[in-house]
Design an enzyme around this catalytic site. Structure first.
Site, PDB file in Angstrom:
ATOM      1  N   ASP A 147      29.783  56.006 116.533  1.00  0.00           N
ATOM      2  CA  ASP A 147      30.662  56.166 115.498  1.00  0.00           C
ATOM      3  C   ASP A 147      30.423  55.302 114.394  1.00  0.00           C
ATOM      4  O   ASP A 147      30.136  53.936 114.774  1.00  0.00           O
ATOM      5  CB  ASP A 147      31.969  55.964 116.151  1.00  0.00           C
ATOM      6  CG  ASP A 147      33.431  56.128 115.470  1.00  0.00           C
ATOM      7  OD1 ASP A 147      33.898  57.251 116.156  1.00  0.00           O
ATOM      8  OD2 ASP A 147      33.731  55.529 114.463  1.00  0.00           O
TER       9      ASP A 147
ATOM     10  N   HIS B 293      34.302  66.861 119.048  1.00  0.00           N
ATOM     11  CA  HIS B 293      33.663  65.635 119.519  1.00  0.00           C
ATOM     12  C   HIS B 293      34.517  64.898 120.400  1.00  0.00           C
ATOM     13  O   HIS B 293      35.527  64.875 120.598  1.00  0.00           O
ATOM     14  CB  HIS B 293      33.308  64.847 118.268  1.00  0.00           C
ATOM     15  CG  HIS B 293      34.724  64.547 117.523  1.00  0.00           C
ATOM     16  ND1 HIS B 293      35.011  65.460 116.630  1.00  0.00           N
ATOM     17  CD2 HIS B 293      35.249  63.268 117.257  1.00  0.00           C
ATOM     18  CE1 HIS B 293      36.078  64.936 115.788  1.00  0.00           C
ATOM     19  NE2 HIS B 293      36.563  63.950 116.550  1.00  0.00           N
TER      20      HIS B 293
ATOM     21  N   ASN C 266      40.346  64.134 120.377  1.00  0.00           N
ATOM     22  CA  ASN C 266      41.563  64.061 119.617  1.00  0.00           C
ATOM     23  C   ASN C 266      41.563  65.710 118.942  1.00  0.00           C
ATOM     24  O   ASN C 266      40.765  66.200 118.435  1.00  0.00           O
ATOM     25  CB  ASN C 266      41.379  63.231 118.702  1.00  0.00           C
ATOM     26  CG  ASN C 266      41.528  61.621 118.963  1.00  0.00           C
ATOM     27  OD1 ASN C 266      42.294  61.529 120.068  1.00  0.00           O
ATOM     28  ND2 ASN C 266      40.730  60.864 118.272  1.00  0.00           N
TER      29      ASN C 266
ATOM     30  N   SER D  77      40.367  63.821 112.868  1.00  0.00           N
ATOM     31  CA  SER D  77      40.114  63.894 111.389  1.00  0.00           C
ATOM     32  C   SER D  77      38.668  64.687 110.913  1.00  0.00           C
ATOM     33  O   SER D  77      38.422  64.715 109.879  1.00  0.00           O
ATOM     34  CB  SER D  77      39.965  62.368 111.064  1.00  0.00           C
ATOM     35  OG  SER D  77      38.780  61.856 111.861  1.00  0.00           O
ATOM     36  N   VAL D  78      38.003  65.148 111.739  1.00  0.00           N
ATOM     37  CA  VAL D  78      36.772  65.712 111.718  1.00  0.00           C
ATOM     38  C   VAL D  78      36.651  67.041 112.388  1.00  0.00           C
ATOM     39  O   VAL D  78      36.953  67.148 113.635  1.00  0.00           O
ATOM     40  CB  VAL D  78      35.321  65.120 112.102  1.00  0.00           C
ATOM     41  CG1 VAL D  78      34.078  65.746 111.703  1.00  0.00           C
ATOM     42  CG2 VAL D  78      35.276  63.875 111.356  1.00  0.00           C
TER      43      VAL D  78
ATOM     44  N   HIS E  81      34.919  61.205 121.988  1.00  0.00           N
ATOM     45  CA  HIS E  81      34.573  59.880 122.107  1.00  0.00           C
ATOM     46  C   HIS E  81      34.303  58.944 123.341  1.00  0.00           C
ATOM     47  O   HIS E  81      35.028  59.585 124.282  1.00  0.00           O
ATOM     48  CB  HIS E  81      35.707  59.051 121.542  1.00  0.00           C
ATOM     49  CG  HIS E  81      36.355  59.423 120.120  1.00  0.00           C
ATOM     50  ND1 HIS E  81      36.144  58.637 118.938  1.00  0.00           N
ATOM     51  CD2 HIS E  81      36.981  60.680 119.612  1.00  0.00           C
ATOM     52  CE1 HIS E  81      36.666  59.300 117.997  1.00  0.00           C
ATOM     53  NE2 HIS E  81      37.192  60.269 118.258  1.00  0.00           N
TER      54      HIS E  81
HETATM   55  P1  DGP Z   1      38.636  61.601 115.263  1.00  0.00           P
HETATM   56  O1  DGP Z   1      39.608  60.851 114.673  1.00  0.00           O
HETATM   57  O2  DGP Z   1      38.806  61.996 116.638  1.00  0.00           O
HETATM   58  O3  DGP Z   1      38.502  63.140 114.318  1.00  0.00           O
HETATM   59  O4  DGP Z   1      37.248  61.143 115.151  1.00  0.00           O
HETATM   60  C1  DGP Z   1      36.312  60.944 114.026  1.00  0.00           C
HETATM   61  C2  DGP Z   1      35.431  59.941 114.271  1.00  0.00           C
HETATM   62  O5  DGP Z   1      34.222  60.331 113.391  1.00  0.00           O
HETATM   63  C3  DGP Z   1      36.029  58.548 113.669  1.00  0.00           C
HETATM   64  O6  DGP Z   1      36.256  57.884 114.837  1.00  0.00           O
HETATM   65  C4  DGP Z   1      34.983  58.219 112.607  1.00  0.00           C
HETATM   66  C5  DGP Z   1      33.799  59.069 112.786  1.00  0.00           C
HETATM   67  N1  DGP Z   1      33.208  59.260 111.642  1.00  0.00           N
HETATM   68  C6  DGP Z   1      33.571  60.018 110.514  1.00  0.00           C
HETATM   69  N2  DGP Z   1      32.958  59.979 109.638  1.00  0.00           N
HETATM   70  C7  DGP Z   1      31.444  59.618 110.157  1.00  0.00           C
HETATM   71  C8  DGP Z   1      30.185  59.535 109.741  1.00  0.00           C
HETATM   72  O7  DGP Z   1      29.861  59.758 108.653  1.00  0.00           O
HETATM   73  N3  DGP Z   1      29.195  59.083 110.765  1.00  0.00           N
HETATM   74  C9  DGP Z   1      29.555  58.623 111.968  1.00  0.00           C
HETATM   75  N4  DGP Z   1      28.574  58.117 112.765  1.00  0.00           N
HETATM   76  N5  DGP Z   1      30.851  58.690 112.333  1.00  0.00           N
HETATM   77  C10 DGP Z   1      31.839  59.050 111.586  1.00  0.00           C
END
Ligand code: DGP
Length: 114
Positions: A30, A100, A87, A95-96, A102
């Site tokens: 992350d 995914h 999430n 947020s994405v 964690h």
């Molecule tokens: P969520 O909040 O569950 O959607 O988690 C999204 C996660 O993705 C957050 O912990 C940060 C991570 N993240 C966002 N952008 C990037 C990226 O460009 N690279 C990496 N490695 N992680 C990212």
């Protein structure tokens, strides 16, 4: 492929610190770690969130869990323990828009989560 950051990490258009890869799954660190070990385990298949997975995805969803356990062993947190989190939606802080999981470990964690 969808136009989101994880889709671009899967296609290697955007770099990430990859810790595991097979034909179905990619796992990478992350970008904003919330624990000493914070790895995201992502299906290569385009599934926006867990609620959009179907019965046809059940084997893939199970594979995410076994990969998470393997990554946890490799990261050295199997004995101390770890948390797996997905999430979904605004209350959970999704947020994405690419499914995914964690993997968080390396420190004690409170329960219930905030
Ligand atoms: P969520 O909040 O569950 O959607 O988690 C999204 C996660 O993705 C957050 O912990 C940060 C991570 N993240 C966002 N952008 C990037 C990226 O460009 N690279 C990496 N490695 N992680 C990212």
């Amino acid at each position: 492929m969808a136009d989101n950051i994880f889709a671009k990490i899967i296609t290697k258009e955007i770099p990430a610190k990859i810790v595991y890869e097979d034909e179905r799954v990619l796992a990478f660190r992350d970008i904003g770690p919330k624990a000493p070990v914070h790895v995201l385990i992502v299906p290569k298949k385009e599934i926006a969130r867990v609620s959009e997975a179907t019965a046809a995805d059940e084997a893939l969803l199970g594979h995410l869990l076994t990969v998470a356990a393997e990554v946890a062993r490799r990261e050295g947190v199997d004995d101390t323990g770890y948390r797996l989190v997905i999430n979904k939606g605004p209350h959970a802080g999704e947020s994405v828009p690419h499914l995914h999981m964690h993997l968080l470990g390396g420190r004690p964690m409170a329960w219930p989560p905030g």
